[in-house]
Structure formats: structure tokens, C-alpha cells
Design a protein around this motif. Structure first.
Motif, PDB file in Angstrom:
ATOM      1  N   GLU A 133       7.862  98.942  56.074  1.00 51.43           N
ATOM      2  CA  GLU A 133       9.327  98.894  56.047  1.00 51.43           C
ATOM      3  C   GLU A 133       9.926  99.110  57.442  1.00 51.43           C
ATOM      4  O   GLU A 133      10.881  98.427  57.828  1.00 51.43           O
ATOM      5  CB  GLU A 133       9.876  99.933  55.064  1.00 51.43           C
ATOM      6  N   VAL A 134       9.364 100.040  58.188  1.00 52.01           N
ATOM      7  CA  VAL A 134       9.855 100.329  59.531  1.00 52.01           C
ATOM      8  C   VAL A 134       9.650  99.121  60.449  1.00 52.01           C
ATOM      9  O   VAL A 134      10.561  98.703  61.165  1.00 52.01           O
ATOM     10  CB  VAL A 134       9.167 101.587  60.116  1.00 52.01           C
ATOM     11  N   HIS A 135       8.460  98.536  60.405  1.00 48.22           N
ATOM     12  CA  HIS A 135       8.189  97.366  61.246  1.00 48.22           C
ATOM     13  C   HIS A 135       9.049  96.168  60.841  1.00 48.22           C
ATOM     14  O   HIS A 135       9.525  95.429  61.703  1.00 48.22           O
ATOM     15  CB  HIS A 135       6.702  97.012  61.210  1.00 48.22           C
ATOM     16  N   MET A 136       9.247  95.969  59.543  1.00 45.87           N
ATOM     17  CA  MET A 136      10.095  94.866  59.093  1.00 45.87           C
ATOM     18  C   MET A 136      11.534  95.091  59.555  1.00 45.87           C
ATOM     19  O   MET A 136      12.206  94.150  59.977  1.00 45.87           O
ATOM     20  CB  MET A 136      10.044  94.708  57.573  1.00 45.87           C
ATOM     21  N   SER A 137      12.007  96.304  59.484  1.00 43.73           N
ATOM     22  CA  SER A 137      13.368  96.614  59.921  1.00 43.73           C
ATOM     23  C   SER A 137      13.539  96.334  61.413  1.00 43.73           C
ATOM     24  O   SER A 137      14.526  95.720  61.837  1.00 43.73           O
ATOM     25  CB  SER A 137      13.696  98.081  59.613  1.00 43.73           C
ATOM     26  N   ARG A 138      12.569  96.773  62.219  1.00 43.20           N
ATOM     27  CA  ARG A 138      12.625  96.527  63.662  1.00 43.20           C
ATOM     28  C   ARG A 138      12.539  95.040  63.977  1.00 43.20           C
ATOM     29  O   ARG A 138      13.263  94.525  64.833  1.00 43.20           O
ATOM     30  CB  ARG A 138      11.498  97.270  64.369  1.00 43.20           C
ATOM     31  N   LEU A 139      11.641  94.353  63.284  1.00 39.72           N
ATOM     32  CA  LEU A 139      11.482  92.916  63.500  1.00 39.72           C
ATOM     33  C   LEU A 139      12.748  92.165  63.091  1.00 39.72           C
ATOM     34  O   LEU A 139      13.215  91.280  63.816  1.00 39.72           O
ATOM     35  CB  LEU A 139      10.272  92.394  62.721  1.00 39.72           C
ATOM     36  N   ARG A 140      13.317  92.536  61.964  1.00 38.35           N
ATOM     37  CA  ARG A 140      14.561  91.901  61.496  1.00 38.35           C
ATOM     38  C   ARG A 140      15.684  92.102  62.519  1.00 38.35           C
ATOM     39  O   ARG A 140      16.423  91.175  62.827  1.00 38.35           O
ATOM     40  CB  ARG A 140      14.962  92.464  60.137  1.00 38.35           C
ATOM     41  N   ALA A 141      15.789  93.311  63.054  1.00 37.67           N
ATOM     42  CA  ALA A 141      16.835  93.592  64.050  1.00 37.67           C
ATOM     43  C   ALA A 141      16.646  92.722  65.288  1.00 37.67           C
ATOM     44  O   ALA A 141      17.614  92.179  65.829  1.00 37.67           O
ATOM     45  CB  ALA A 141      16.820  95.070  64.431  1.00 37.67           C
ATOM     46  N   LYS A 142      15.423  92.551  65.737  1.00 40.98           N
ATOM     47  CA  LYS A 142      15.165  91.755  66.933  1.00 40.98           C
ATOM     48  C   LYS A 142      15.326  90.255  66.671  1.00 40.98           C
ATOM     49  O   LYS A 142      15.881  89.530  67.505  1.00 40.98           O
ATOM     50  CB  LYS A 142      13.749  92.025  67.458  1.00 40.98           C
ATOM     51  N   LEU A 143      14.859  89.802  65.537  1.00 41.72           N
ATOM     52  CA  LEU A 143      14.846  88.367  65.240  1.00 41.72           C
ATOM     53  C   LEU A 143      16.203  87.839  64.788  1.00 41.72           C
ATOM     54  O   LEU A 143      16.608  86.738  65.164  1.00 41.72           O
ATOM     55  CB  LEU A 143      13.801  88.075  64.163  1.00 41.72           C
ATOM     56  N   ASP A 144      16.916  88.611  63.989  1.00 40.70           N
ATOM     57  CA  ASP A 144      18.134  88.107  63.355  1.00 40.70           C
ATOM     58  C   ASP A 144      19.437  88.549  64.017  1.00 40.70           C
ATOM     59  O   ASP A 144      20.483  87.961  63.755  1.00 40.70           O
ATOM     60  CB  ASP A 144      18.154  88.505  61.870  1.00 40.70           C
ATOM     61  N   ARG A 145      19.397  89.553  64.855  1.00 45.44           N
ATOM     62  CA  ARG A 145      20.623  90.054  65.502  1.00 45.44           C
ATOM     63  C   ARG A 145      21.271  88.950  66.333  1.00 45.44           C
ATOM     64  O   ARG A 145      20.611  88.258  67.097  1.00 45.44           O
ATOM     65  CB  ARG A 145      20.305  91.245  66.392  1.00 45.44           C
ATOM     66  N   GLY A 146      22.579  88.783  66.139  1.00 46.50           N
ATOM     67  CA  GLY A 146      23.323  87.803  66.900  1.00 46.50           C
ATOM     68  C   GLY A 146      23.291  86.397  66.327  1.00 46.50           C
ATOM     69  O   GLY A 146      23.821  85.473  66.925  1.00 46.50           O
TER      70      GLY A 146
END
Length: 163
Positions: free
Chosen positions: A128-141
Motif C-alpha cells: 500500500e505504501v509503495h502504491m501510494s508513493r508510485l501513484r503520487a509520482k505517476l499521476d500528480r499533475g
């Protein structure tokens, strides 16, 4: 060779390698007749698929393309809509796994087995932590999210959501 929009493929210079979701010899023959240099898919071991791509690249730079996401397989670089996304090693492995199986949901257990190489649940929230970090990096903006949570527990990469 032209390919259908959203069809998974890897470009290595002028070479195009298609990803076929199911083992369909007639569709594979058609793709090769239409100009694809190779067709890979889940029926083969990932090492074989990678070896085929690297063989065709021969000094060129193979890329895995999913919508506006581009993963440079040799340099291990990721960009979305032309913007570089720096990832840690585990985040890159997680994204690459999801991109190779785009559109398919993956359970937490599947990700633990495939990415962490664990055949048991250690009882942590690492996925969950890695998915959250990845989502923030990939989808932000971006106007739409590529990383999706399915039914509150599975994860998948959806490259066509914004198309």
C-alpha cells in the motif's frame, strides 16, 4: 508498421515488438506479416521476452509504451507525457510489472509474490505504501490517474483512461 491505439508495444529504434495478451498464433502471424519484428506475451517467460527485446534493440533503446507512459527498459527511466519521473528501484519494479500486464488487476498477494518475491503475507502495509508513493509520482499533475484501485483491494495500470 502501424498498431492500434493503446495496443501494448515496445519500440527499439525502428523495430516494433508487440505484446499479445493471449497465445494466438494466427494473430501473431498477422502481426509479423504486417511488419512487427517480434510478438511476445504472457505465455513466455519474462526473461525470454526481455532477451527478444534486447536482441532486437542491438544498441538502440527499447521502450515499453502504455498510453502517455514511456518506460526505457535499458536505462530504467520513466516518463509520462514527456515529463521524467524519478523512481526508486522497488517503485520501478512495481510499475514495470503493472505496465507489462496493463489493464489486468493484481492482488496484494500477487504483488508480494511478483515484486517482493514473498510467498506469504508479512503483515505489513508495504504494498500500500509503495502504491501510494508510485501513484503520487505517476499521476500528480495529470487530469486522470493511470494507477487504479479495483474493488478496494486490487491494483492495475490503466493506460487508456484518459484517451
Amino acid at each position: 508498421m502501424r498498431h492500434a491505439p493503446g495496443e501494448p508495444h515496445v519500440r527499439a529504434g525502428d523495430a516494433m515488438i508487440l505484446w499479445q495478451r493471449t497465445d494466438d498464433p494466427l494473430a501473431r502471424a498477422h502481426a509479423l506479416d504486417s511488419g512487427a519484428q517480434d510478438v511476445v506475451g504472457p505465455w513466455m517467460h519474462e526473461a525470454e521476452a526481455a532477451a527478444r527485446i534486447i536482441r532486437l534493440a542491438q544498441g538502440q533503446n527499447p521502450r515499453l509504451v502504455r498510453g502517455d507512459l514511456v518506460i526505457d527498459l535499458l536505462e530504467r527511466r520513466v516518463e509520462r507525457s514527456g515529463r521524467a519521473i524519478p523512481l526508486l528501484a522497488r517503485e520501478y519494479a512495481l510499475l514495470l510489472h503493472l505496465a507489462r500486464h496493463a489493464g489486468q488487476p493484481h492482488s496484494r498477494e500477487d504483488l508480494l509474490r511478483s515484486i517482493w518475491r514473498l510467498d506469504f503475507d508479512p503483515g505489513t502495509n508495504s504494498v500500500e505504501v509503495h502504491m501510494s508513493r508510485l501513484r503520487a509520482k505517476l499521476d500528480r499533475g495529470h487530469q486522470w490517474s493511470m494507477l487504479r484501485t479495483v474493488k478496494g483491494r486490487d491494483y492495475m495500470l490503466d493506460p487508456g483512461a484518459g484517451a
